[in-house]
Design an enzyme around this catalytic site. Structure first.
Site, PDB file in Angstrom:
ATOM      1  N   ASN A   5       0.877  -1.170   0.000  1.00 21.86           N
ATOM      2  CA  ASN A   5       0.000   0.000   0.000  1.00 21.86           C
ATOM      3  C   ASN A   5       0.916   1.222   0.000  1.00 21.86           C
ATOM      4  O   ASN A   5       1.485   1.576   1.021  1.00 21.86           O
ATOM      5  CB  ASN A   5      -0.883  -0.021   1.261  1.00 21.86           C
ATOM      6  CG  ASN A   5      -1.706   1.245   1.420  1.00 21.86           C
ATOM      7  OD1 ASN A   5      -1.776   2.068   0.498  1.00 21.86           O
ATOM      8  ND2 ASN A   5      -2.323   1.403   2.574  1.00 21.86           N
ATOM      9  N   TRP A   6       1.039   1.823  -1.164  1.00 15.08           N
ATOM     10  CA  TRP A   6       1.973   2.954  -1.290  1.00 15.08           C
ATOM     11  C   TRP A   6       1.442   4.213  -0.624  1.00 15.08           C
ATOM     12  O   TRP A   6       2.169   5.194  -0.482  1.00 15.08           O
ATOM     13  CB  TRP A   6       2.272   3.228  -2.774  1.00 15.08           C
ATOM     14  CG  TRP A   6       3.240   2.270  -3.369  1.00 15.08           C
ATOM     15  CD1 TRP A   6       3.780   1.158  -2.768  1.00 15.08           C
ATOM     16  CD2 TRP A   6       3.823   2.335  -4.679  1.00 15.08           C
ATOM     17  NE1 TRP A   6       4.641   0.534  -3.622  1.00 15.08           N
ATOM     18  CE2 TRP A   6       4.684   1.235  -4.805  1.00 15.08           C
ATOM     19  CE3 TRP A   6       3.676   3.211  -5.756  1.00 15.08           C
ATOM     20  CZ2 TRP A   6       5.419   0.992  -5.968  1.00 15.08           C
ATOM     21  CZ3 TRP A   6       4.394   2.969  -6.919  1.00 15.08           C
ATOM     22  CH2 TRP A   6       5.263   1.871  -7.015  1.00 15.08           C
ATOM     23  N   LYS A   7       0.158   4.230  -0.275  1.00 14.45           N
ATOM     24  CA  LYS A   7      -0.463   5.435   0.291  1.00 14.45           C
ATOM     25  C   LYS A   7      -0.179   6.623  -0.646  1.00 14.45           C
ATOM     26  O   LYS A   7      -0.101   6.431  -1.862  1.00 14.45           O
ATOM     27  CB  LYS A   7       0.021   5.664   1.720  1.00 14.45           C
ATOM     28  CG  LYS A   7      -0.171   4.403   2.570  1.00 14.45           C
ATOM     29  CD  LYS A   7      -0.015   4.614   4.035  1.00 14.45           C
ATOM     30  CE  LYS A   7      -0.246   3.300   4.760  1.00 14.45           C
ATOM     31  NZ  LYS A   7      -0.202   3.436   6.207  1.00 14.45           N
TER      32      LYS A   7
ATOM     33  N   HIS B 197      -9.693   1.455   4.654  1.00 15.60           N
ATOM     34  CA  HIS B 197      -8.428   1.630   5.380  1.00 15.60           C
ATOM     35  C   HIS B 197      -8.660   2.610   6.531  1.00 15.60           C
ATOM     36  O   HIS B 197      -9.421   3.572   6.390  1.00 15.60           O
ATOM     37  CB  HIS B 197      -7.350   2.153   4.424  1.00 15.60           C
ATOM     38  CG  HIS B 197      -5.991   2.124   5.046  1.00 15.60           C
ATOM     39  ND1 HIS B 197      -5.573   3.074   5.945  1.00 15.60           N
ATOM     40  CD2 HIS B 197      -4.976   1.240   4.931  1.00 15.60           C
ATOM     41  CE1 HIS B 197      -4.348   2.775   6.348  1.00 15.60           C
ATOM     42  NE2 HIS B 197      -3.966   1.656   5.747  1.00 15.60           N
TER      43      HIS B 197
ATOM     44  N   GLU C 113      -7.027   4.981   7.627  1.00 16.93           N
ATOM     45  CA  GLU C 113      -6.743   6.392   7.319  1.00 16.93           C
ATOM     46  C   GLU C 113      -7.932   7.035   6.604  1.00 16.93           C
ATOM     47  O   GLU C 113      -8.251   8.195   6.832  1.00 16.93           O
ATOM     48  CB  GLU C 113      -5.452   6.498   6.488  1.00 16.93           C
ATOM     49  CG  GLU C 113      -4.225   6.241   7.370  1.00 16.93           C
ATOM     50  CD  GLU C 113      -3.030   5.648   6.656  1.00 16.93           C
ATOM     51  OE1 GLU C 113      -2.982   5.668   5.414  1.00 16.93           O
ATOM     52  OE2 GLU C 113      -2.144   5.138   7.363  1.00 16.93           O
TER      53      GLU C 113
ATOM     54  N   GLU D  15      -5.883  -4.844  10.383  1.00 14.87           N
ATOM     55  CA  GLU D  15      -4.865  -3.827  10.616  1.00 14.87           C
ATOM     56  C   GLU D  15      -5.159  -3.081  11.914  1.00 14.87           C
ATOM     57  O   GLU D  15      -5.948  -2.112  11.914  1.00 14.87           O
ATOM     58  CB  GLU D  15      -4.861  -2.811   9.462  1.00 14.87           C
ATOM     59  CG  GLU D  15      -4.509  -3.409   8.127  1.00 14.87           C
ATOM     60  CD  GLU D  15      -3.849  -2.372   7.225  1.00 14.87           C
ATOM     61  OE1 GLU D  15      -2.733  -2.642   6.764  1.00 14.87           O
ATOM     62  OE2 GLU D  15      -4.434  -1.307   7.001  1.00 14.87           O
TER      63      GLU D  15
ATOM     64  N   GLY E 239       2.158   2.196  10.793  1.00 16.47           N
ATOM     65  CA  GLY E 239       3.158   3.255  10.654  1.00 16.47           C
ATOM     66  C   GLY E 239       3.849   3.637  11.958  1.00 16.47           C
ATOM     67  O   GLY E 239       4.522   4.659  12.030  1.00 16.47           O
TER      68      GLY E 239
ATOM     69  N   SER F 196       2.907  -2.143  10.374  1.00 17.03           N
ATOM     70  CA  SER F 196       4.358  -2.265  10.603  1.00 17.03           C
ATOM     71  C   SER F 196       4.896  -3.658  10.278  1.00 17.03           C
ATOM     72  O   SER F 196       5.829  -4.132  10.917  1.00 17.03           O
ATOM     73  CB  SER F 196       4.721  -1.869  12.047  1.00 17.03           C
ATOM     74  OG  SER F 196       4.376  -0.514  12.279  1.00 17.03           O
TER      75      SER F 196
ATOM     76  N   GLY G  36       2.601  -1.114   4.262  1.00 14.43           N
ATOM     77  CA  GLY G  36       2.743   0.289   3.917  1.00 14.43           C
ATOM     78  C   GLY G  36       4.203   0.645   3.719  1.00 14.43           C
ATOM     79  O   GLY G  36       4.793   0.402   2.654  1.00 14.43           O
ATOM     80  N   GLY G  37       4.814   1.206   4.754  1.00 13.91           N
ATOM     81  CA  GLY G  37       6.184   1.718   4.673  1.00 13.91           C
ATOM     82  C   GLY G  37       7.175   0.790   3.980  1.00 13.91           C
ATOM     83  O   GLY G  37       7.908   1.220   3.067  1.00 13.91           O
TER      84      GLY G  37
END
Ligand code: PGA
Length: 257
Positions: A13-15, A99, A101, A171, A177, A217, A238-239
């Site tokens: 997930n590149w966000k 998600h 966010e 999640e 994150g 994470s 993500g990251g």
């Protein structure tokens, strides 16, 4: 993982990161790394504007392209929105829905999430349905009730025949994150509970076939242990999905069992 019954899916997930002009370099670095990772399906979920560049860069590979959101509406006067059929038309195979966010910043409620799940299914796109509790909810001991509510609302009126297309991502919000991961046992237990909710709704055979990912994470150091849990069938990353080597190490860590 349990590859006998269901697919293992590793999704990035590149966000709101990267540029369309970065995608080719990323794919050139990733592709040679994943030739030995035979078992997992691989997805990269990119911002809408990068979908054509990502489709082009990965066209000669088994990496599928996903989006990070879609409109719950079919078409019409919704300025700035992107519909399921517009995504399908570009060759998008997966879409992240709900998600945390988007739930936090864009007002995606469980009811809207349900509408988006239906919109994706209608267009033949696999929803990656995200659920998870906040730190406070965990401390209050209501994680399982909350997740049951999220899962049941999101899947309202989804027929059993469509359940094979659904991916669920557990999640925990406090792990996204933050560098804090749920322990593999904790994460595995919630994923097992999610499967039992599906069993209650659709029966054992369907529950067994649904891919349930962990996200929050996840990285190249903890992925092996998380994926070794019988009810964790992949990751939403993500990251660590922004660096081809880290992402490919996570993909390779699914080569077990
Ligand atoms: P993270 O993000 O891996 O950076 O924690 C996961 C996600 O939000 O999907």
């Amino acid at each position: 993982m349990n590859r006998k019954y269901r697919k293992t899916i590793i999704a990035g997930n590149w966000k709101m990161n990267m540029l369309a002009s970065d995608v080719k370099k990323f794919s050139d670095e990733l592709k040679p790394q994943i030739t030995t990772a035979k078992y997992a399906a691989i997805v990269v979920c990119v911002p809408h504007v990068m979908i054509p560049a990502a489709k082009k860069a990965f066209r000669d590979s088994r990496v599928a392209i996903g989006a990070q959101n879609l409109s719950e509406h079919e078409n019409g006067a919704y300025t700035g929105e992107v519909s399921a059929s517009q995504l399908a038309d570009l060759g998008v195979d997966y879409v992240i829905i709900g998600h945390s966010e988007r739930r936090q910043y864009n007002g995606d409620t469980d009811i809207i999430v349900n509408k988006k799940v239906h919109a994706a299914l209608e267009a033949g796109i696999h929803p990656i349905l995200c659920v998870g509790e906040s730190e406070t909810q965990r401390e209050l001991g209501i994680t399982l009730e909350l997740i049951a509510l999220q899962v049941k609302t999101a899947l309202a009126n989804v027929p059993q025949s469509k359940m094979r297309r659904i991916v669920i991502a557990y999640e925990p919000i406090w792990a996204i994150g933050t560098g804090k991961t749920a322990t593999a046992e904790e994460a595995g237990k919630v994923c097992m509970e999610i499967r039992s909710i599906i069993r209650g709704l659709y029966g054992a055979k369907t529950a067994r076939s649904v891919t349930i990912q962990y996200g929050g994470s996840m990285n190249e150091k903890n992925s092996r242990e998380l994926l070794a849990q019988p009810d964790i069938d992949g990751g939403l990353i993500g990251g660590a999905s922004l660096a081809p080597i880290k992402f490919s190490d996570i993909i390779k860590s699914s080569n077990q069992g």
